[in-house]
Scaffold this active site. Sequence first.
Site, PDB file in Angstrom:
ATOM      1  N   TRP A 179       0.969  -1.101   0.011  1.00 17.86           N
ATOM      2  CA  TRP A 179      -0.158   0.001  -0.073  1.00 17.86           C
ATOM      3  C   TRP A 179       0.760   1.388  -0.153  1.00 17.86           C
ATOM      4  CZ3 TRP A 179      -5.093  -0.106  -0.896  1.00 17.86           C
ATOM      5  CH2 TRP A 179      -5.780   1.057  -0.842  1.00 17.86           C
ATOM      6  N   GLU A 198      -0.430  -5.668   7.916  1.00 13.81           N
ATOM      7  CA  GLU A 198       0.201  -6.865   7.783  1.00 13.81           C
ATOM      8  C   GLU A 198       1.643  -6.946   8.300  1.00 13.81           C
ATOM      9  OE1 GLU A 198      -3.685  -6.315   6.279  1.00 13.81           O
ATOM     10  OE2 GLU A 198      -1.782  -5.615   5.481  1.00 13.81           O
ATOM     11  N   VAL A 215       1.499   4.868   6.251  1.00 11.95           N
ATOM     12  CA  VAL A 215       0.113   5.197   6.626  1.00 11.95           C
ATOM     13  C   VAL A 215      -0.259   6.771   6.422  1.00 11.95           C
ATOM     14  CG1 VAL A 215      -2.035   4.815   8.012  1.00 11.95           C
ATOM     15  CG2 VAL A 215       0.007   2.922   7.894  1.00 11.95           C
ATOM     16  N   ILE A 216      -0.922   7.337   5.582  1.00 11.82           N
ATOM     17  CA  ILE A 216      -1.248   8.592   5.363  1.00 11.82           C
ATOM     18  C   ILE A 216      -2.351   8.965   6.047  1.00 11.82           C
ATOM     19  CG2 ILE A 216      -1.774  10.523   3.702  1.00 11.82           C
ATOM     20  CD1 ILE A 216       0.066   8.759   1.650  1.00 11.82           C
ATOM     21  N   GLU A 271      -8.651  11.372   5.310  1.00 12.73           N
ATOM     22  CA  GLU A 271      -9.841  11.986   5.818  1.00 12.73           C
ATOM     23  C   GLU A 271     -10.527  11.351   7.006  1.00 12.73           C
ATOM     24  OE1 GLU A 271     -12.532  12.590   2.621  1.00 12.73           O
ATOM     25  OE2 GLU A 271     -11.073  14.021   1.510  1.00 12.73           O
ATOM     26  N   HIS A 302      -8.635   6.116  10.336  1.00 12.30           N
ATOM     27  CA  HIS A 302      -7.881   4.608  10.085  1.00 12.30           C
ATOM     28  C   HIS A 302      -6.639   4.510  10.409  1.00 12.30           C
ATOM     29  CE1 HIS A 302      -6.368   6.425   6.284  1.00 12.30           C
ATOM     30  NE2 HIS A 302      -5.858   5.410   6.212  1.00 12.30           N
ATOM     31  N   PHE A 306      10.681  -0.501  13.261  1.00 17.38           N
ATOM     32  CA  PHE A 306       9.630   0.133  12.611  1.00 17.38           C
ATOM     33  C   PHE A 306       9.746   1.431  11.538  1.00 17.38           C
ATOM     34  CE2 PHE A 306       6.444   3.909  13.280  1.00 17.38           C
ATOM     35  CZ  PHE A 306       5.272   3.030  13.247  1.00 17.38           C
ATOM     36  N   ARG A 352       9.949  12.329   3.080  1.00 20.81           N
ATOM     37  CA  ARG A 352      10.400  11.397   4.095  1.00 20.81           C
ATOM     38  C   ARG A 352      10.938  10.147   3.428  1.00 20.81           C
ATOM     39  NH1 ARG A 352       7.578  15.085   6.123  1.00 20.81           N
ATOM     40  NH2 ARG A 352       7.929  16.131   7.951  1.00 20.81           N
TER      41      ARG A 352
END
Length: 165
Positions: free
Chosen positions: A31, A67, A90-91, A94, A97, A122, A136
């Site tokens: 993703w 995952e 993970v952006i 809106e 999540h 991490f 980044r």
Amino acid sequence: MSSAHKNLSVFSTENLPDISERRFALIVAEWNAEVTEALFEGAYQTLLTYGAKPEHIIRANVPGSYELSTGAVWFAQRDDIDAVICLGCVIQGETKHNDYINHAVAQGLTNVSLKTNKPVIFGVLTPNNQEQALDRAGGKHGNKGDEAAMTAIKMLGLFQQIQNS
């Protein structure tokens, strides 16, 4: 210091251990692939730069950052893996999540590291938007992949130091 004020690709390289015989698993979330591929390239090149052999670096993909914990435990349980580097993005977007995913991933990777007694790193970006992520992942703030690989190297050095004292 926040990464907005620090280059993620600048770090101390004093007293690094010999990693030529160490084996690494790089687990990459699919993703946000544009970002995670850049993180992978940074981590992979940093490992090579500081002495890892290409044949000692295993790459595995997982569907998303959530995952990463499962992939990490599978590799960390292997006797032939010394450190696991998890790379994702993970952006915020809106919805909330990201709060649930980021918390679960951070806690999951910490638990894997403690359970297996191996460094599980991490290397997950948690930006507010795509621009911050790209900044980044090789952009103006360096590459979190570089930092994640260096963290793995330094943790292996610390473990070696403790074993030798």
